[in-house]
Design a protein around this motif. Structure first.
Motif, PDB file in Angstrom:
ATOM      1  N   TYR A  23       0.853  -1.186   0.000  1.00  0.00           N
ATOM      2  CA  TYR A  23       0.000   0.000   0.000  1.00  0.00           C
ATOM      3  C   TYR A  23       0.889   1.237   0.000  1.00  0.00           C
ATOM      4  O   TYR A  23       1.972   1.225   0.575  1.00  0.00           O
ATOM      5  N   TYR A  24       0.359   2.283  -0.631  1.00  0.00           N
ATOM      6  CA  TYR A  24       1.126   3.506  -0.755  1.00  0.00           C
ATOM      7  C   TYR A  24       0.272   4.714  -0.397  1.00  0.00           C
ATOM      8  O   TYR A  24      -0.942   4.729  -0.611  1.00  0.00           O
ATOM      9  N   ALA A  25       0.939   5.727   0.096  1.00  0.00           N
ATOM     10  CA  ALA A  25       0.278   7.018   0.244  1.00  0.00           C
ATOM     11  C   ALA A  25      -0.023   7.566  -1.143  1.00  0.00           C
ATOM     12  O   ALA A  25       0.728   7.348  -2.093  1.00  0.00           O
ATOM     13  N   ASP A  26      -1.118   8.287  -1.256  1.00  0.00           N
ATOM     14  CA  ASP A  26      -1.504   8.846  -2.557  1.00  0.00           C
ATOM     15  C   ASP A  26      -0.407   9.750  -3.115  1.00  0.00           C
ATOM     16  O   ASP A  26      -0.223   9.821  -4.338  1.00  0.00           O
ATOM     17  N   SER A  27       0.315  10.413  -2.240  1.00  0.00           N
ATOM     18  CA  SER A  27       1.329  11.369  -2.678  1.00  0.00           C
ATOM     19  C   SER A  27       2.518  10.711  -3.372  1.00  0.00           C
ATOM     20  O   SER A  27       3.272  11.384  -4.075  1.00  0.00           O
ATOM     21  N   VAL A  28       2.701   9.409  -3.174  1.00  0.00           N
ATOM     22  CA  VAL A  28       3.856   8.732  -3.769  1.00  0.00           C
ATOM     23  C   VAL A  28       3.449   7.628  -4.740  1.00  0.00           C
ATOM     24  O   VAL A  28       4.310   7.040  -5.401  1.00  0.00           O
ATOM     25  N   LYS A  29       2.167   7.361  -4.826  1.00  0.00           N
ATOM     26  CA  LYS A  29       1.690   6.270  -5.674  1.00  0.00           C
ATOM     27  C   LYS A  29       2.120   6.506  -7.120  1.00  0.00           C
ATOM     28  O   LYS A  29       1.974   7.617  -7.655  1.00  0.00           O
TER      29      LYS A  29
END
Length: 125
Positions: free
Chosen positions: A59-65
């Motif tokens: 899973y990733y933060a939206d800011s780094v996806k």
């Protein structure tokens, strides 16, 4: 007991790439979910990415996806964070974290069992 040591930070220009590594001690590394967090000056710590014990879930933060990729090599007791297309707003101290429960890493980071000491990433514009 698990000890975590991050490496790979540094200074890079915007648009560049870095790969962070987190080496873990102990024979139980493969049983832990591993996460990356970051904290910029004057800001709260924020979640970046997490990977399950067997790499089955990430899973990733939206800011780094789409720009960052988390991976792990259980034979080397190491988790990685490949960071591409870096932006100045990615500048922060990056921390590695370990917990037996992935949901703890993603939802209650204050309860995470183990933390590394951090590595500085600076992205210049």
């Amino acid at each position: 007991q698990v000890q975590l040591v991050e490496s790979g930070g540094g200074l890079v220009q915007a648009g560049g790439s870095l790969r962070l590594s987190c080496a873990a001690s102990g024979r139980t590394f493969s049983t832990y979910a591993m996460g990356w967090f970051r904290q910029a000056p004057g800001k709260e710590r924020e979640f970046v990415a997490v990977i399950s014990w067997n790499s089955g879930m990430t899973y990733y933060a939206d800011s780094v996806k789409g720009r960052f990729t988390i991976s792990r090599d259980n034979t080397k007791n190491t988790v990685y964070l490949q960071m591409n297309s870096l932006k100045p707003e990615d500048t922060a101290v990056y921390y590695c974290a370990a917990d037996r429960t992935l949901v703890v890493v993603t939802t209650t980071p204050n309860n995470i069992a183990y933390w590394g000491q951090g590595t500085q990433v600076t992205v210049s514009s």
